[in-house]
Design a protein around this motif. Structure first.
Motif, PDB file in Angstrom:
ATOM      1  N   PRO A   1       2.003  -1.359 -17.053  1.00 16.56           N
ATOM      2  CA  PRO A   1       1.628  -1.210 -18.466  1.00 16.56           C
ATOM      3  C   PRO A   1       0.552  -0.160 -18.748  1.00 16.56           C
ATOM      4  CG  PRO A   1       0.922  -3.348 -17.586  1.00 16.56           C
ATOM      5  CD  PRO A   1       1.801  -2.720 -16.551  1.00 16.56           C
ATOM      6  N   TYR A   2      -0.316   0.115 -17.763  1.00 22.45           N
ATOM      7  CA  TYR A   2      -1.400   1.070 -18.027  1.00 22.45           C
ATOM      8  C   TYR A   2      -1.138   2.441 -17.387  1.00 22.45           C
ATOM      9  CZ  TYR A   2      -3.815  -3.120 -19.543  1.00 22.45           C
ATOM     10  OH  TYR A   2      -4.150  -4.280 -20.189  1.00 22.45           O
ATOM     11  N   LEU A   3       0.095   2.638 -16.947  1.00 25.83           N
ATOM     12  CA  LEU A   3       0.456   3.860 -16.213  1.00 25.83           C
ATOM     13  C   LEU A   3      -0.068   5.136 -16.884  1.00 25.83           C
ATOM     14  CD1 LEU A   3       2.390   5.139 -13.965  1.00 25.83           C
ATOM     15  CD2 LEU A   3       4.111   5.194 -15.769  1.00 25.83           C
TER      16      LEU A   3
ATOM     17  N   LYS B   1       5.517 -11.969 -16.528  1.00 24.76           N
ATOM     18  CA  LYS B   1       4.071 -11.997 -16.274  1.00 24.76           C
ATOM     19  C   LYS B   1       3.794 -11.574 -14.841  1.00 24.76           C
ATOM     20  CE  LYS B   1      -0.022 -14.858 -16.962  1.00 24.76           C
ATOM     21  NZ  LYS B   1      -0.559 -14.353 -15.674  1.00 24.76           N
ATOM     22  N   GLU B   2       4.691 -11.994 -13.946  1.00 22.30           N
ATOM     23  CA  GLU B   2       4.464 -11.696 -12.531  1.00 22.30           C
ATOM     24  C   GLU B   2       4.647 -10.202 -12.237  1.00 22.30           C
ATOM     25  OE1 GLU B   2       6.827 -13.807  -9.652  1.00 22.30           O
ATOM     26  OE2 GLU B   2       5.460 -13.228  -8.033  1.00 22.30           O
ATOM     27  N   LEU B   3       5.603  -9.596 -12.979  1.00 26.64           N
ATOM     28  CA  LEU B   3       5.877  -8.181 -12.694  1.00 26.64           C
ATOM     29  C   LEU B   3       6.285  -7.458 -13.976  1.00 26.64           C
ATOM     30  CD1 LEU B   3       6.127  -5.814 -10.791  1.00 26.64           C
ATOM     31  CD2 LEU B   3       8.418  -6.610 -10.186  1.00 26.64           C
TER      32      LEU B   3
ATOM     33  N   CYS C   1       3.442  -6.002  -1.211  1.00 25.32           N
ATOM     34  CA  CYS C   1       2.147  -5.383  -1.563  1.00 25.32           C
ATOM     35  C   CYS C   1       1.037  -6.431  -1.617  1.00 25.32           C
ATOM     36  CB  CYS C   1       2.262  -4.675  -2.909  1.00 25.32           C
ATOM     37  SG  CYS C   1       3.356  -3.233  -2.873  1.00 25.32           S
ATOM     38  N   GLN C   2       1.339  -7.592  -2.208  1.00 23.18           N
ATOM     39  CA  GLN C   2       0.320  -8.640  -2.339  1.00 23.18           C
ATOM     40  C   GLN C   2      -0.040  -9.215  -0.977  1.00 23.18           C
ATOM     41  OE1 GLN C   2       2.285 -11.116  -5.297  1.00 23.18           O
ATOM     42  NE2 GLN C   2       1.154 -10.127  -6.955  1.00 23.18           N
ATOM     43  N   GLU C   3       0.925  -9.297  -0.095  1.00 22.63           N
ATOM     44  CA  GLU C   3       0.684  -9.800   1.274  1.00 22.63           C
ATOM     45  C   GLU C   3      -0.224  -8.827   2.007  1.00 22.63           C
ATOM     46  OE1 GLU C   3       4.586 -10.238   3.371  1.00 22.63           O
ATOM     47  OE2 GLU C   3       3.611  -8.760   4.692  1.00 22.63           O
TER      48      GLU C   3
ATOM     49  N   GLY D   1      -8.028  -8.464   3.049  1.00 24.37           N
ATOM     50  CA  GLY D   1      -9.228  -9.157   2.561  1.00 24.37           C
ATOM     51  C   GLY D   1      -9.497  -9.016   1.090  1.00 24.37           C
ATOM     52  N   ARG D   2      -8.452  -8.781   0.305  1.00 23.96           N
ATOM     53  CA  ARG D   2      -8.686  -8.684  -1.128  1.00 23.96           C
ATOM     54  C   ARG D   2      -9.051 -10.055  -1.660  1.00 23.96           C
ATOM     55  NH1 ARG D   2      -5.416  -6.436  -6.310  1.00 23.96           N
ATOM     56  NH2 ARG D   2      -6.942  -7.242  -7.802  1.00 23.96           N
ATOM     57  N   VAL D   3     -10.170 -10.129  -2.397  1.00 28.58           N
ATOM     58  CA  VAL D   3     -10.577 -11.387  -3.039  1.00 28.58           C
ATOM     59  C   VAL D   3     -10.593 -11.129  -4.539  1.00 28.58           C
ATOM     60  CG1 VAL D   3     -12.432 -13.084  -3.257  1.00 28.58           C
ATOM     61  CG2 VAL D   3     -12.007 -11.959  -1.058  1.00 28.58           C
TER      62      VAL D   3
ATOM     63  N   ASP E   1      -6.075  -2.502  -3.682  1.00 30.30           N
ATOM     64  CA  ASP E   1      -5.180  -2.929  -4.763  1.00 30.30           C
ATOM     65  C   ASP E   1      -3.937  -2.046  -4.655  1.00 30.30           C
ATOM     66  OD1 ASP E   1      -4.179  -3.963  -7.196  1.00 30.30           O
ATOM     67  OD2 ASP E   1      -5.056  -2.298  -8.296  1.00 30.30           O
ATOM     68  N   ILE E   2      -2.780  -2.692  -4.658  1.00 30.29           N
ATOM     69  CA  ILE E   2      -1.534  -1.912  -4.618  1.00 30.29           C
ATOM     70  C   ILE E   2      -0.717  -2.312  -5.829  1.00 30.29           C
ATOM     71  CG2 ILE E   2       0.459  -1.235  -3.238  1.00 30.29           C
ATOM     72  CD1 ILE E   2      -0.916  -2.553  -0.797  1.00 30.29           C
ATOM     73  N   ASP E   3      -0.548  -1.393  -6.757  1.00 32.09           N
ATOM     74  CA  ASP E   3       0.211  -1.662  -7.973  1.00 32.09           C
ATOM     75  C   ASP E   3       1.578  -0.998  -7.921  1.00 32.09           C
ATOM     76  OD1 ASP E   3      -1.798  -3.137  -9.155  1.00 32.09           O
ATOM     77  OD2 ASP E   3      -2.630  -1.474 -10.285  1.00 32.09           O
TER      78      ASP E   3
ATOM     79  N   SER F   1     -14.133  -5.106  -8.758  1.00 30.16           N
ATOM     80  CA  SER F   1     -14.076  -4.364  -7.489  1.00 30.16           C
ATOM     81  C   SER F   1     -13.158  -5.062  -6.494  1.00 30.16           C
ATOM     82  CB  SER F   1     -15.483  -4.279  -6.889  1.00 30.16           C
ATOM     83  OG  SER F   1     -16.327  -3.594  -7.774  1.00 30.16           O
ATOM     84  N   ARG F   2     -12.551  -4.265  -5.587  1.00 28.34           N
ATOM     85  CA  ARG F   2     -11.675  -4.876  -4.573  1.00 28.34           C
ATOM     86  C   ARG F   2     -11.585  -3.940  -3.372  1.00 28.34           C
ATOM     87  NH1 ARG F   2      -7.621  -4.099  -8.326  1.00 28.34           N
ATOM     88  NH2 ARG F   2      -8.935  -5.369  -9.641  1.00 28.34           N
ATOM     89  N   THR F   3     -11.325  -4.572  -2.235  1.00 33.89           N
ATOM     90  CA  THR F   3     -11.153  -3.766  -1.015  1.00 33.89           C
ATOM     91  C   THR F   3      -9.891  -2.904  -1.162  1.00 33.89           C
ATOM     92  OG1 THR F   3      -9.902  -5.601  -0.035  1.00 33.89           O
ATOM     93  CG2 THR F   3     -12.255  -5.448   0.532  1.00 33.89           C
TER      94      THR F   3
HETATM   95  N1  LIG Z   1       3.494  -3.507 -11.955  1.00 34.84           N
HETATM   96  C1  LIG Z   1       2.693  -4.415 -11.365  1.00 34.84           C
HETATM   97  N2  LIG Z   1       2.083  -4.127 -10.207  1.00 34.84           N
HETATM   98  C2  LIG Z   1       1.258  -5.027  -9.621  1.00 34.84           C
HETATM   99  N3  LIG Z   1       0.978  -6.260 -10.113  1.00 34.84           N
HETATM  100  C3  LIG Z   1       1.579  -6.579 -11.265  1.00 34.84           C
HETATM  101  C4  LIG Z   1       2.451  -5.687 -11.948  1.00 34.84           C
HETATM  102  N4  LIG Z   1       2.903  -6.276 -13.071  1.00 34.84           N
HETATM  103  C5  LIG Z   1       2.333  -7.472 -13.106  1.00 34.84           C
HETATM  104  N5  LIG Z   1       1.542  -7.691 -12.027  1.00 34.84           N
HETATM  105  C6  LIG Z   1       0.790  -8.934 -11.797  1.00 34.84           C
HETATM  106  O1  LIG Z   1      -0.580  -8.681 -12.080  1.00 34.84           O
HETATM  107  C7  LIG Z   1      -1.320  -9.717 -11.436  1.00 34.84           C
HETATM  108  C8  LIG Z   1      -2.753  -9.300 -11.328  1.00 34.84           C
HETATM  109  O2  LIG Z   1      -2.780  -8.180 -10.462  1.00 34.84           O
HETATM  110  P1  LIG Z   1      -4.188  -7.558 -10.133  1.00 34.84           P
HETATM  111  O3  LIG Z   1      -5.221  -8.610  -9.985  1.00 34.84           O
HETATM  112  O4  LIG Z   1      -3.972  -6.566  -9.025  1.00 34.84           O
HETATM  113  O5  LIG Z   1      -4.494  -6.780 -11.491  1.00 34.84           O
HETATM  114  P2  LIG Z   1      -5.475  -5.552 -11.504  1.00 34.84           P
HETATM  115  O6  LIG Z   1      -4.971  -4.579 -10.484  1.00 34.84           O
HETATM  116  O7  LIG Z   1      -6.885  -6.013 -11.399  1.00 34.84           O
HETATM  117  O8  LIG Z   1      -5.253  -5.005 -12.974  1.00 34.84           O
HETATM  118  P3  LIG Z   1      -4.085  -4.032 -13.396  1.00 34.84           P
HETATM  119  O9  LIG Z   1      -2.830  -4.838 -13.203  1.00 34.84           O
HETATM  120  O10 LIG Z   1      -4.409  -3.696 -14.807  1.00 34.84           O
HETATM  121  O11 LIG Z   1      -4.132  -2.835 -12.481  1.00 34.84           O
HETATM  122  C9  LIG Z   1      -0.607  -9.901 -10.098  1.00 34.84           C
HETATM  123  O12 LIG Z   1      -0.665 -11.242  -9.698  1.00 34.84           O
HETATM  124  C10 LIG Z   1       0.831  -9.460 -10.385  1.00 34.84           C
HETATM  125  O13 LIG Z   1       1.698 -10.576 -10.303  1.00 34.84           O
END
Ligand SMILES: Nc1ncnc2c1ncn2[C@@H]1O[C@H](COP(=O)(O)OP(=O)(O)OP(=O)(O)O)[C@@H](O)[C@H]1O
Ligand SMILES: Nc1nc2c(c(=O)[nH]1)N=C(CO)CN2
Length: 153
Positions: free
Chosen positions: A114-116, A107-109, A72-74, A80-82, A93-95, A89-91
């Protein structure tokens, strides 16, 4: 394993970015099982930004949660997400919203996201494609409404 992904865009051609993200996810290790409609949604968290277009998709994947996150991050980078401010704002975002019954709090995942349950821009499209879902909190999705106004396109 089955997972739900939340897509969002509020910069540039939102339809293009959502479409590109969905087609980029349809790859060897990921099968898209269902897609919600696209919703125009009021910004949550940081209010002074353009309205978003949001969508939720259900996938079947052989990838681990972390590898799925990295895919997803790739895709976000390629589109072009910055990253500037958090919740800015972002072009695109895939959560990762939900990945099977996985609970992880690194922290990474963090899974489930958490905000589901507090984001209507996630709950409305999720409720559309998974109306009988039992949420991680144990509550039926039909009884849980997040914050923010959403308008199905
Ligand atoms: N369930 C998850 N899905 C996506 N990213 C996650 C998740 N849990 C933790 N992360 C981490 O969150 C970091 C920040 O992600 P991002 O900048 O997209 O946050 P955001 O989308 O602005 O805010 P939010 O996470 O509240 O939606 C990423 O580097 C990722 O490692
Ligand atoms: N409406 C809406 N608001 C947001 C969104 C989003 O996708 N849609 N994403 C955010 C950070 O992930 C912060 N706020």
């Amino acid at each position: 394993m089955r997972a739900f992904l939340g897509l969002g865009s509020n910069l540039g051609d939102r339809a293009y970015y959502l479409g590109e993200a969905v087609s980029a996810l349809n790859r060897s290790s990921i099968t898209i099982l269902s897609k919600s409609r696209v919703y125009e949604t009021e910004p949550w968290g940081v209010l002074d930004q353009p309205p978003y277009w949001n969508q939720v998709i259900e996938v079947e994947t052989s990838l681990s949660p972390l590898d799925l996150l990295h895919v997803c991050q790739e895709i976000e980078q390629r589109l072009g997400r910055v990253r500037k401010e958090h919740w800015g704002s972002r072009t695109i975002d895939i959560d990762l919203l939900i990945y099977d019954n996985v609970v992880s709090a690194s922290k990474e995942l963090t899974l489930p996201h958490p905000y589901l349950e507090v984001r209507e821009f996630v709950m409305a499209p999720l409720r559309e494609i998974a109306p009988n879902l039992l949420l991680p909190s144990g509550r039926p999705i039909s009884q849980v409404f997040g914050e923010g106004k959403v308008y199905p396109l």
